[in-house]
Design a protein around this motif. Structure first.
Motif, short mmCIF file in Angstrom:
data_model
loop_
_atom_site.label_atom_id
_atom_site.label_comp_id
_atom_site.label_asym_id
_atom_site.label_seq_id
_atom_site.Cartn_x
_atom_site.Cartn_y
_atom_site.Cartn_z
N GLU A 72 13.57 15.88 -49.17
CA GLU A 72 14.50 16.83 -49.78
C GLU A 72 13.99 17.38 -51.11
O GLU A 72 14.73 18.06 -51.82
CB GLU A 72 15.87 16.16 -50.00
CG GLU A 72 16.47 15.52 -48.76
CD GLU A 72 16.75 16.54 -47.67
OE1 GLU A 72 17.09 17.70 -48.02
OE2 GLU A 72 16.65 16.18 -46.49
N THR A 73 12.73 17.11 -51.44
CA THR A 73 12.22 17.47 -52.76
C THR A 73 10.88 18.18 -52.65
O THR A 73 9.92 17.62 -52.09
CB THR A 73 12.06 16.22 -53.64
OG1 THR A 73 13.30 15.51 -53.70
CG2 THR A 73 11.62 16.59 -55.05
N ASN A 74 10.81 19.40 -53.16
CA ASN A 74 9.57 20.16 -53.31
C ASN A 74 8.83 20.41 -51.99
O ASN A 74 7.62 20.69 -52.00
CB ASN A 74 8.63 19.46 -54.30
CG ASN A 74 9.10 19.60 -55.74
OD1 ASN A 74 9.85 20.53 -56.07
ND2 ASN A 74 8.69 18.68 -56.60
N ILE A 75 9.52 20.35 -50.86
CA ILE A 75 8.93 20.71 -49.56
C ILE A 75 9.36 22.14 -49.25
O ILE A 75 10.52 22.39 -48.95
CB ILE A 75 9.38 19.76 -48.44
CG1 ILE A 75 9.05 18.31 -48.78
CG2 ILE A 75 8.73 20.18 -47.12
CD1 ILE A 75 7.59 17.99 -48.87
N THR A 76 8.42 23.07 -49.33
CA THR A 76 8.73 24.47 -49.01
C THR A 76 8.91 24.66 -47.51
O THR A 76 9.84 25.33 -47.06
CB THR A 76 7.62 25.39 -49.53
OG1 THR A 76 7.52 25.23 -50.94
CG2 THR A 76 7.92 26.85 -49.21
N TRP A 77 8.01 24.08 -46.74
CA TRP A 77 8.17 24.08 -45.29
C TRP A 77 7.38 22.95 -44.65
O TRP A 77 6.45 22.41 -45.25
CB TRP A 77 7.81 25.42 -44.65
CG TRP A 77 6.50 26.06 -45.01
CD1 TRP A 77 6.31 27.12 -45.84
CD2 TRP A 77 5.18 25.71 -44.53
NE1 TRP A 77 4.97 27.46 -45.92
CE2 TRP A 77 4.27 26.62 -45.12
CE3 TRP A 77 4.69 24.75 -43.66
CZ2 TRP A 77 2.89 26.57 -44.87
CZ3 TRP A 77 3.32 24.69 -43.41
CH2 TRP A 77 2.44 25.60 -44.01
N ARG A 78 7.79 22.59 -43.47
CA ARG A 78 7.09 21.62 -42.62
C ARG A 78 6.94 22.25 -41.25
O ARG A 78 7.93 22.64 -40.63
CB ARG A 78 7.87 20.31 -42.51
CG ARG A 78 7.23 19.27 -41.57
CD ARG A 78 8.14 18.06 -41.43
NE ARG A 78 7.54 17.02 -40.61
CZ ARG A 78 7.62 16.95 -39.28
NH1 ARG A 78 8.30 17.91 -38.62
NH2 ARG A 78 7.04 15.98 -38.60
N LEU A 119 -1.96 30.02 -39.72
CA LEU A 119 -0.58 30.03 -40.15
C LEU A 119 -0.41 30.95 -41.36
O LEU A 119 -1.33 31.11 -42.17
CB LEU A 119 -0.11 28.62 -40.55
CG LEU A 119 -0.33 27.48 -39.56
CD1 LEU A 119 0.08 26.16 -40.19
CD2 LEU A 119 0.45 27.72 -38.29
N ASP A 120 0.76 31.52 -41.50
CA ASP A 120 1.11 32.25 -42.71
C ASP A 120 1.39 31.23 -43.82
O ASP A 120 2.20 30.32 -43.64
CB ASP A 120 2.34 33.12 -42.47
CG ASP A 120 2.71 33.93 -43.69
OD1 ASP A 120 3.42 33.38 -44.56
OD2 ASP A 120 2.29 35.10 -43.78
N ALA A 121 0.70 31.37 -44.95
CA ALA A 121 0.80 30.36 -45.99
C ALA A 121 2.19 30.32 -46.64
O ALA A 121 2.64 29.27 -47.10
CB ALA A 121 -0.26 30.60 -47.07
N ASP A 122 2.88 31.44 -46.68
CA ASP A 122 4.19 31.47 -47.33
C ASP A 122 5.29 30.89 -46.45
O ASP A 122 6.17 30.19 -46.94
CB ASP A 122 4.54 32.91 -47.72
CG ASP A 122 3.66 33.44 -48.84
OD1 ASP A 122 3.21 32.62 -49.67
OD2 ASP A 122 3.41 34.66 -48.88
N SER A 123 5.23 31.17 -45.16
CA SER A 123 6.32 30.78 -44.27
C SER A 123 5.99 29.61 -43.35
O SER A 123 6.90 28.94 -42.84
CB SER A 123 6.74 31.98 -43.41
OG SER A 123 5.68 32.34 -42.52
N GLY A 124 4.71 29.38 -43.10
CA GLY A 124 4.31 28.37 -42.12
C GLY A 124 4.33 28.87 -40.69
O GLY A 124 4.00 28.12 -39.75
N ASP A 125 4.70 30.13 -40.48
CA ASP A 125 4.74 30.68 -39.13
C ASP A 125 3.32 30.80 -38.56
O ASP A 125 2.36 31.10 -39.29
CB ASP A 125 5.39 32.06 -39.14
CG ASP A 125 6.86 32.01 -39.51
OD1 ASP A 125 7.47 30.94 -39.37
OD2 ASP A 125 7.38 33.05 -39.97
N VAL A 126 3.19 30.61 -37.26
CA VAL A 126 1.90 30.75 -36.59
C VAL A 126 1.58 32.23 -36.44
O VAL A 126 2.36 32.99 -35.86
CB VAL A 126 1.91 30.06 -35.22
CG1 VAL A 126 0.61 30.35 -34.46
CG2 VAL A 126 2.09 28.55 -35.37
#
Length: 443
Positions: A72-78, A119-126
């Protein structure tokens, strides 16, 4: 040369003259050359384009990385990743690249789709996910339980991403869409425990090693075509085991670029233009060498592998076999088999596989301090802003301060198996686990 770099250079030169009875003017001049030349240019790049980043040695400069994170801390995306792979993430132009092996069936002998994922670095999308090669499961050699079929880290240059799957082949893809420019599988061989070492780029050459029991050589392919430019055999006779998984290191010494390449029994310096050997240091029967060499304080540092690893520091300004003349010190305690060390100022930090962190004087070899962190380690060390980042195999990260004594800053546990080394994108950490890739940054 900046005032900061001039001060750092002067500090190390004074240390050389005061603390090391074996120091001499040639080594002092070599340190000055390093600070004024190759090291400065290597750290100027902000992109994390290869294994261990722009310096090739796990140094992240001019970034503000987080020290605390959790679910819940400092994880932008997984982002869940397909298949299994232990290659480290690399980044450029807002995109992340890594490799993976996706089983095409059930069971241990399923065919494998060897893939590159963007992957897109901002969103994590493939952005794209491309199959590069297929591996026949029936004929595939066995790999170590800590290995994967996609363990070599990609390397980026211009519009291209270069990927390496060891005995299964090497390829060049376009970063934009993943289309394959060339793929080469002519260098087939039977690996021992699978593949591991990553490639490097120098000029027009893409360079990597083959280190299996049946063949040991350093190879250069033309990066535009994949054609073989040169092959240099290791020529290390009479060893019980010959395999290794090491990534070469490019350094500059007295105006000449050297390729530092380790295998069983010896470390070699080669001219990356043509593969000609410049010098070598031998170290007995050391095999299964994994840690990447580092270069600091005018010295090359290598870990010698199994069955008992030593840290050897050597001057890289010789010719021929310099084992008896250019070794500055050898350290035999708590030296890693898998994690690559990192240098900060005149200190070398290394974490043993069983979790003992040592701070070593990089000039004399004296151990300044050590501390048992615990756990098991395979990932290479990272340094940024005077901190040392470590990641154990259970997904726990420990962060300590570069200091005269052990000072822990934080511990963060993701509780997921982790063997890949850190990647960096801007001020974010990219952390790969067995199932997913995390983007971690201060919020």
């Amino acid at each position: 040369m900046t005032l900061e770099r001039l001060f750092a250079c002067g500090t190390i030169v004074v240390s050389l003259l005061i603390r090391s009875p074996r120091a001499h003017i040639g080594l002092v001049l070599l340190v000055i050359g390093v600070f004024m030349g190759g090291q400065a240019s290597a750290q100027s790049s902000a992109e994390w384009i290869q294994f261990r980043g722009p310096t090739q040695q796990g140094i992240a400069s001019s970034v503000k990385l987080p020290t605390e994170w959790g679910p819940e801390t400092n994880i932008t995306w997984r982002k869940e990743l397909p298949g299994v792979g232990w290659s480290s993430p690399v980044t450029a132009d807002g995109r992340i690249y890594l490799t993976t092996a996706v089983p095409l069936g059930e069971g241990r002998k399923a065919d494998q789709s060897l893939r590159t994922v963007c992957l897109d670095a901002d969103s994590g999308d493939v952005v794209w996910d491309v199959e590069v090669f297929q591996q026949d499961g029936e004929t595939a050699p066995k790999i170590h339980t800590k290995n994967s079929h996609a363990s070599a880290t990609p390397i980026l240059e211009g519009p291209f991403v270069y990927v390496h799957f060891g005995h299964m082949g090497t390829a060049c893809l376009r970063k934009q869409d993943g289309s394959i420019v060339w793929g080469k599988q002519e260098l087939a061989y039977k690996p021992t425990h699978g593949n591991g070492g990553s490639p490097v780029l120098f000029g027009d050459n893409l360079i990597f090693s083959i280190d299996a029991n049946e063949k040991q050589a350093v190879i250069a392919l033309h990066k535009a075509t994949g054609d073989i430019v040169w092959q240099t055999p290791r020529n290390v006779p009479d060893l019980p085991k010959y395999f290794a998984f090491c990534t070469p290191l490019l350094i500059e010494v007295n105006g000449q670029t050297q390729l530092i390449s380790q295998g069983s029994g010896a470390v070699m310096s080669l001219d990356p233009h043509n593969g000609q050997e410049i010098w070598r240091v031998t170290y007995g029967d050391g095999y299964s060498v994994v840690p990447r060499p580092i270069f600091a304080n005018g010295l090359v540092y290598v870990c010698t592998g199994y069955d008992r690893s030593s840290l050897i520091a050597m001057r890289p300004d010789g010719h021929g076999d310099v084992t008896e003349t250019h070794v500055e010190f050898i350290l035999d305690r708590n030296v890693p088999y898998n994690p690559s060390p990192v240098a900060v100022d005149d200190a070398v930090y290394m974490i043993s596989d069983n979790g003992i962190l040592s701070c070593v004087d990089g000039i004399t070899g004296d151990v300044r301090w050590k501390n048992r962190i615990g756990g098991n380690f395979s990932a290479s060390l990272l340094t940024a802003n005077g901190l040392i980042y470590m990641l154990d195999e259970a997904g726990k990260s420990t962060i300590v301060r570069h200091a005269d004594e052990y000072e822990e800053v934080a511990q963060n546990d993701l509780a997921e198996r982790a063997l890949a080394s850190f990647g960096i994108h801007n001020d974010a950490i990219l952390l790969r686990t067995e199932k997913a890739l995390y983007r971690i940054e201060n919020k």
